[in-house]
Write an enzyme that holds these catalytic residues in place. Sequence first.
Site, PDB file in Angstrom:
ATOM      1  N   HIS A 259       0.782  -1.086  -0.035  1.00  0.00           N
ATOM      2  CA  HIS A 259      -0.100  -0.075   0.168  1.00  0.00           C
ATOM      3  C   HIS A 259       0.824   1.208   0.034  1.00  0.00           C
ATOM      4  O   HIS A 259       0.794   2.097  -0.855  1.00  0.00           O
ATOM      5  CB  HIS A 259      -0.822  -0.172   1.220  1.00  0.00           C
ATOM      6  CG  HIS A 259      -1.546   1.284   1.377  1.00  0.00           C
ATOM      7  ND1 HIS A 259      -3.183   1.084   0.957  1.00  0.00           N
ATOM      8  CD2 HIS A 259      -1.806   2.403   1.591  1.00  0.00           C
ATOM      9  CE1 HIS A 259      -3.777   2.337   1.220  1.00  0.00           C
ATOM     10  NE2 HIS A 259      -2.703   3.153   1.624  1.00  0.00           N
ATOM     11  N   GLU A 260       1.774   1.441   1.088  1.00  0.00           N
ATOM     12  CA  GLU A 260       2.519   2.672   1.033  1.00  0.00           C
ATOM     13  C   GLU A 260       3.590   2.751  -0.156  1.00  0.00           C
ATOM     14  O   GLU A 260       3.860   3.737  -0.696  1.00  0.00           O
ATOM     15  CB  GLU A 260       3.414   2.595   2.293  1.00  0.00           C
ATOM     16  CG  GLU A 260       2.426   2.403   3.832  1.00  0.00           C
ATOM     17  CD  GLU A 260       1.379   3.783   3.530  1.00  0.00           C
ATOM     18  OE1 GLU A 260       1.634   4.615   2.960  1.00  0.00           O
ATOM     19  OE2 GLU A 260       0.455   3.477   4.342  1.00  0.00           O
ATOM     20  N   HIS A 263       1.897   4.517  -2.975  1.00  0.00           N
ATOM     21  CA  HIS A 263       2.041   5.868  -2.568  1.00  0.00           C
ATOM     22  C   HIS A 263       3.187   6.570  -2.928  1.00  0.00           C
ATOM     23  O   HIS A 263       3.529   7.350  -3.513  1.00  0.00           O
ATOM     24  CB  HIS A 263       1.844   6.260  -1.303  1.00  0.00           C
ATOM     25  CG  HIS A 263       0.219   6.025  -0.830  1.00  0.00           C
ATOM     26  ND1 HIS A 263      -0.767   6.816  -1.430  1.00  0.00           N
ATOM     27  CD2 HIS A 263      -0.357   5.427   0.337  1.00  0.00           C
ATOM     28  CE1 HIS A 263      -1.721   6.647  -0.758  1.00  0.00           C
ATOM     29  NE2 HIS A 263      -1.749   5.845   0.205  1.00  0.00           N
ATOM     30  N   GLU A 289      -4.936   7.496  -3.291  1.00  0.00           N
ATOM     31  CA  GLU A 289      -5.282   6.288  -2.848  1.00  0.00           C
ATOM     32  C   GLU A 289      -5.729   5.263  -3.952  1.00  0.00           C
ATOM     33  O   GLU A 289      -5.383   4.074  -3.788  1.00  0.00           O
ATOM     34  CB  GLU A 289      -6.449   6.488  -1.957  1.00  0.00           C
ATOM     35  CG  GLU A 289      -6.716   5.452  -0.857  1.00  0.00           C
ATOM     36  CD  GLU A 289      -5.893   5.323   0.077  1.00  0.00           C
ATOM     37  OE1 GLU A 289      -4.862   6.097   0.205  1.00  0.00           O
ATOM     38  OE2 GLU A 289      -6.180   4.215   0.990  1.00  0.00           O
TER      39      GLU A 289
HETATM   40 ZN    ZN Z   1      -3.323   5.217   1.883  1.00  0.00          ZN
END
Ligand code: ZN
Length: 498
Positions: A259-260, A263, A289
Amino acid sequence: MSRLQNLKTRLAEINAINMANALMDWDHQCFMPHGAAEARAQHQGILSRLAHEMFTSDETQRLVQDSVSECANEDDSAMLRVVKREIDQATKIPAELVEKKMRLSALGHETWVRARQTNDFNLFAPVLEDMFGIAREEAGHLGYTDHVYDALTDLYEEGATKAGWDSMFSMIKLPLVELVRRIKESGEQPDDSIFYGQWEDTAQAGFTEMLAKDVGFDFDRGRQDTAAHPFCTNFSVNDVRLTTRFKPYLASAIFGTLHEAGHGMYEQGSPGEWDMSPLAGGVSLGIHESQSRTWENIVGRSRAFWQRYLPKLKAAFPSFPDVPLDQFYKAINKVEPSLIRVEADEVTYNLHIMVRYEVECALLTGAIAVKDLPDFWNSKYEEYLGITPPNDAEGCLQDVHWSAGSIGYFPTYSMGNILSYQLWEKLCKDLGDVDALMSAGNFTPILEWLQSKVYRHGKKYPPAELMTRVTGRALDARPYVDGITKKYEALYSLTAGV
Ligand code: ZN
């Protein structure tokens, strides 16, 4: 020197102050000794004030005005548009109100932590009352035509309105509630106990860094550390920091890192020449996101991905059960209505967001009073997820956002989920057999596609325009609804389209 050049120099100086502040914040969350808290808060407060004063000063505003005539290309015009919007937002709200909100959020955070620990809603209620009061005042200063929510949510997602969110949620609400019901009725539930164990921190660090590196996060321009609440931050296009956490539940670090890293790759993807300029970085919370969700859910929770990485996982964690790929694939995609948003699966996640969105709208307009929040919250959980929180700590007290005055923020999470599928549909059309790429560990074409369509544009185009440029339309929930329905019908052996 031209006025435009002067403006760029000034913005770079402001950027340097903001980045120093961000570095302090990263250190605060990763390494800072507890005793430094007060000094750090003071230093960060001073840097925030200096940056704000420089950014909203007459001098900066004059430079912006005077630069308009010197804009010779698209990038400079876009940069001016972004700066004007930010100055406009920063100057419309009176300094006293900004300060009042900052004081309340510092105090509010502490009260929220205590209220959650002691399951005491009444303790937190006055903070909520004040925060929603401040939000209404902010909205008044920012201005809006249709709904008070419009002014607030636009701060997080340019161009977003309550009407837009209503239409987005109306497209996903029924299909999701239905899908959750069908999964529940199937009586089938994969066993995810395989993820519980005593996993060495070093093994978790090594494995998750390998995953982040393989999908394309550049460790020459970034690193990963641990934090209590994982996040991604950056101090430059060439310095992006991921954080993750190591728990006895192995899936937490794996999907947290992916997830990170999503980003992070978005941040690393801005053109180098935009570093220190307002054009660098992700354009909005929703688009940001969408990228974290792409790598966490669409790539990271796919069967093809684990075809390659399950053997590597078993090698990295010798005590991990020797389960077959299909069983593992089902375990990482277990759908179960639960109380806590941050632990929710891909299907139920947006239902958690809908509850918060409805709460925010109802509190802002006075449709419900703060004292009615717990009952309202619980009845919505029953309606959407079929469960009722046993207490407020696991109910309306679970999120940090409102204590910080972040009101209008939640829908961007759902938007990210939806946009990730919309972009992915186009990516698959362009790249062909994406599963074959993933099972071969060849993520370069995927990353290059996202890089050329999304990342390299930074903040140049407003979110809706960016989506239209890439997919031919602004937000469209159909690919998400179709994609998620198909995926989970197959996983839970549901009869298609019932
Ligand atoms: Zn996030």
